[in-house]
Design an enzyme around this catalytic site. Structure first.
Site, short mmCIF file in Angstrom:
data_model
loop_
_atom_site.label_atom_id
_atom_site.label_comp_id
_atom_site.label_asym_id
_atom_site.label_seq_id
_atom_site.Cartn_x
_atom_site.Cartn_y
_atom_site.Cartn_z
N SER A 121 0.82 -1.21 0.00
CA SER A 121 0.00 0.00 0.00
C SER A 121 0.86 1.26 0.00
O SER A 121 1.94 1.30 0.59
CB SER A 121 -0.89 -0.01 1.24
OG SER A 121 -1.44 1.26 1.48
N LYS A 258 -7.60 -0.92 -9.58
CA LYS A 258 -8.31 -1.57 -8.47
C LYS A 258 -9.50 -0.73 -8.01
O LYS A 258 -9.38 0.49 -7.86
CB LYS A 258 -7.35 -1.77 -7.29
CG LYS A 258 -7.98 -2.31 -6.02
CD LYS A 258 -6.92 -2.59 -4.97
CE LYS A 258 -7.48 -3.25 -3.73
NZ LYS A 258 -8.09 -2.32 -2.78
N HIS A 282 -13.60 -2.45 -2.06
CA HIS A 282 -12.75 -2.01 -0.95
C HIS A 282 -13.23 -2.62 0.38
O HIS A 282 -13.11 -2.02 1.43
CB HIS A 282 -12.75 -0.48 -0.85
CG HIS A 282 -11.43 0.11 -0.46
ND1 HIS A 282 -10.54 0.65 -1.36
CD2 HIS A 282 -10.83 0.24 0.75
CE1 HIS A 282 -9.47 1.12 -0.72
NE2 HIS A 282 -9.61 0.87 0.56
N ARG A 285 -15.37 -0.44 2.74
CA ARG A 285 -14.82 0.66 3.53
C ARG A 285 -15.12 2.03 2.91
O ARG A 285 -14.88 3.06 3.52
CB ARG A 285 -13.30 0.48 3.71
CG ARG A 285 -12.98 -0.71 4.58
CD ARG A 285 -11.54 -1.12 4.52
NE ARG A 285 -10.62 -0.34 5.30
CZ ARG A 285 -10.40 -0.47 6.60
NH1 ARG A 285 -11.08 -1.37 7.29
NH2 ARG A 285 -9.50 0.27 7.23
#
Ligand SMILES: Cc1cc2nc3c(=O)[nH]c(=O)nc-3n(C[C@H](O)[C@H](O)[C@H](O)COP(=O)(O)O)c2cc1C
Length: 384
Positions: A121, A258, A282, A285
């Site tokens: 990330s 993504k 996600h 989220r």
């Protein structure tokens, strides 16, 4: 020394293996402070979507087949010209180091041992350079855009210089959504320890002692010239199709997008020349009222044709889920929360045992379906 102390504190006489994702979650809930558990487990709004993702998987049935010789089952597969030993890898997750000290090292080590990819990330607890050194070619860098391409490019350049060959652009976070549990718990980055957090930590010494000895992690990509410059609620809302086209021009290696759940977006991305799409919501989220990710996967597969590379995450918990996603059009799946829970529950051993358990489940389900290879998984595996 810290690692030894952690091992001693974390596993003095409880080598019990993690058997599945529920096991990992339950054990992590006991071991890690509530503020950290909630950061991982939580989602936006009324938190409807994570459950919707999981329930959608449960509502899909697989079709067993009889009397096929399944004695030569193999789990290896290929995505974007890379060969992996398993059909799943680790989704990128910011601040994974909050689950356990050295979480990034553990994930990097296991990604190499198991020969699977690891998403690094932008907000990882280790720098992208450090992660590329540790995980080698298994590391794929996940990029969040900044408010303009110019501000984003330094990350792209760093990823290129560090040797990354896969760039994942996450497009479903134009603005970080409100997560009630985090607000209630006073979750902030950099971490702030007030009285409530202090009590929470004191009640979870197996987490707190090693964490305090190691130092509370920080998103290291944002330590610039010694200064901490991380802003969790950074505005990324200006990124648009023009941004993606320019990024495509500057990043010559594989570019994966993504956070896609609409077939028209998928078609546009394919036309722009990106190399793969990652269907994901996600893990709930970002948008509370979005459809389950798995319900969008077959629609997107149909829109893109059978050969375009598709990755998938959001709600994968079991070996059955992995097979269902592959059967409905994914070429590869990524695992999110269970990875952090397995780390929080048992550090490197915890993660290792969860990945082994998941691999074993995939293999056993393949046996039930009469399959010897990942290549054979298709729509016929779904019970109509
Ligand atoms: C704690 C946490 C942090 C995350 N951080 C990121 C991130 O930095 N970048 C990103 O693209 N996705 C991030 N995600 C989303 C995951 O990559 C993945 O899409 C999601 O976890 C899938 O849902 P599931 O965990 O319910 O299966 C994060 C998820 C969690 C749980």
């Amino acid at each position: 020394m810290f690692n030894q102390l952690y091992s001693l504190l974390s596993n003095p006489m409880n080598p019990r293996k993690i058997l599945n994702a529920d096991d990992a979650r339950n054990r992590a809930r006991r071991r890690i402070p509530r503020i950290i558990f909630d950061f991982i487990d939580g989602s936006t709004g009324s938190e409807l979507t994570p459950n919707r993702n999981i329930e959608a998987f449960k509502s899909i049935n697989l079709q067993p087949r009889a009397l096929k010789n399944v004695s030569k089952r193999k789990l290896n597969t290929t995505i974007l010209n890379e060969k992996f030993s398993l059909p799943f890898g680790f989704a990128p997750m910011g601040m994974s180091g909050l689950s356990v000290p050295n979480a990034d090292n553990f994930m990097a080590k296991i990604s190499i041992e198991k020969n699977i990819p690891i998403g690094v990330s932008t907000a990882a607890s280790s720098s992208l350079e450090d992660m590329r050194n540790k995980a080698g070619e298994h590391a794929w860098f996940q990029l969040y855009s900044a408010s303009s391409l110019e501000e984003t490019l330094p990350f792209v350049d760093r990823a290129r210089v560090a040797g990354y060959k896969k760039l994942i652009l996450t497009v479903d976070v134009p603005q970080v959504s409100k997560r009630i549990r985090d607000i209630r718990n006073g979750f902030a980055m950099p971490f702030k320890i007030g009285p409530a957090q202090f009590i929470d930590f004191a009640c979870h010494p197996f987490w707190s002692v090693p964490m305090l000895l190691n130092g509370i992690p920080f998103p290291e990509n944002f330590r610039i010239n010694g200064e901490k410059k991380f802003q969790r609620d950074a505005d990324r809302s200006a990124a648009d199709w023009g941004f993606l086209k320019k990024l495509r021009d500057v990043w010559k290696d594989d570019l994966i997008i993504k956070g896609i759940t609409h077939p028209e977006d998928a078609i546009k991305i394919k036309k722009i020349g990106c190399d793969a799409i990652w269907v994901s919501n996600h893990g709930g989220r970002q948008l509370d009222s979005c459809p389950s990710a798995i319900s969008r996967l077959p629609i997107i597969r149909e829109a893109l044709g059978k050969d375009y590379p598709l990755l998938f995450d959001s709600g994968i918990r079991t070996g059955d889920d992995v097979i269902k996603a592959l059967a409905l059009g994914a070429n590869f799946v990524m695992i999110g929360r269970p990875i952090l829970f397995a780390l929080g529950a048992g550090g490197q051993n915890g993660l290792n045992s969860y990945v082994s358990a998941l691999s074993q489940e995939v293999s056993t389900v393949m046996a039930q379906l009469g399959l010897n290879s990942i290549r054979e998984i298709n729509r016929d595996c779904i019970a109509q």
